[in-house]
Design an enzyme around this catalytic site. Structure first.
Site, PDB file in Angstrom:
ATOM      1  N   HIS A  54     -16.952   1.052 -20.301  1.00 30.36           N
ATOM      2  CA  HIS A  54     -16.957  -0.225 -21.019  1.00 30.36           C
ATOM      3  C   HIS A  54     -16.767  -1.422 -20.091  1.00 30.36           C
ATOM      4  O   HIS A  54     -16.794  -2.568 -20.554  1.00 30.36           O
ATOM      5  CB  HIS A  54     -15.870  -0.230 -22.087  1.00 30.36           C
ATOM      6  N   ASP A  67      -7.919   1.534 -24.791  1.00 34.34           N
ATOM      7  CA  ASP A  67      -9.068   2.398 -24.502  1.00 34.34           C
ATOM      8  C   ASP A  67      -9.727   1.900 -23.220  1.00 34.34           C
ATOM      9  O   ASP A  67     -10.584   1.018 -23.241  1.00 34.34           O
ATOM     10  CB  ASP A  67     -10.057   2.369 -25.659  1.00 34.34           C
TER      11      ASP A  67
END
Length: 265
Positions: free
Chosen positions: A176, A171
């Site tokens: 992030h 991911d």
């Protein structure tokens, strides 16, 4: 087509391969220590069941790419996992994905993406603003916090590098890791993947129950607020028969709610 018409849509099948190093990296990314030899040493390796979710991330991404919702505004609302049997140390997984229920929340819709294999069944619940109002069922209510004081309270630190490690498992959404991407998403800085936070909690839960984290058989939780790398979680737990219910907070903000975990005895 409206959101309700996506119910039952086949999202295809995929064969995904991994090596023992991937499972070890995953264990380190969700809080395993170098002394946890059954999680980090290939000669004794037991693969954490939640590792399967990293191999199946393509499925919810595929639904967004197909046009069911706007991937830039949809958020991962909750996750469920049911384990059928232990994952091998390395090998291939045959995965089949489909759209399960689609719930109508009025101003938004919740899409359930179901991924099935011989080893597990997983369900992503994706909250999609602007997709509701199609006349569908609102769906079940979220699990409420148990009454009474918690049976136990655990302190679970996260690592400043945790999101950077976890994104190597598949991911790689920029929010992030990249401060600018995080700000564009409305966050002050890069934040943890919800699935990373959820898996991180399962290790101390297992320890508190005297179970092995690889013996997890059922897991669910709702992502209530972001967690930032380096935050310390306060995890409250309540026994529920053979299972444990849990809630995690950072300071006074609940970040995981409606949690439930079951470990094989």
């Amino acid at each position: 087509m409206n959101a309700g018409q996506w119910k039952g849509r086949d999202l295809g099948t995929r064969t995904v391969a991994y090596e023992d190093r991937d499972a070890i990296l995953y264990a380190l990314a969700v809080g395993a220590q170098a002394t946890d030899l059954e999680l980090v040493f290939e000669e004794r390796l037991r693969v954490l069941p939640t590792f399967a979710l990293t191999r199946a991330q393509w499925a919810p991404d595929a639904l967004g790419s197909a046009g069911a919702f706007d991937p830039t505004t949809a958020v991962h609302g909750s996750q469920r996992l049911k384990v059928h049997k232990p994952l091998p140390r390395a090998g291939e997984l045959e995965l089949a994905a489909r759209v399960g229920e689609v719930w109508d929340k009025g101003s938004a819709a919740i899409f359930e993406v179901v991924v099935e294999s011989e080893y597990f069944e997983a369900v992503w619940s994706l909250f999609a603003p602007g997709c509701g109002g199609f006349g569908g069922d609102r769906g079940p209510s979220a699990r409420k916090r148990p009454d009474g004081a918690p049976d136990t309270t655990l302190t679970v630190p996260t690592s400043p590098n945790q999101a950077a490690l976890y994104r190597l498992l598949g991911d790689r959404h920029h929010m992030h890791i990249d401060p600018e991407a995080a700000k564009a998403a409305g966050m002050p800085r890069p934040f943890m993947h919800g699935l990373c936070t959820l898996a991180t909690v399962t290790l101390p839960l297992a320890a508190e129950l005297g179970a092995h984290p690889a013996d997890l058989t059922e897991l669910e939780g709702r992502f209530s607020a972001p967690v930032f790398p380096g935050d310390t979680l306060t995890v409250s737990t309540w026994k529920d028969g053979e299972a444990v219910l849990f809630e995690a907070a950072v300071d006074d903000t609940v970040v995981l709610s409606g949690g439930r975990a079951l470990f094989a005895s």
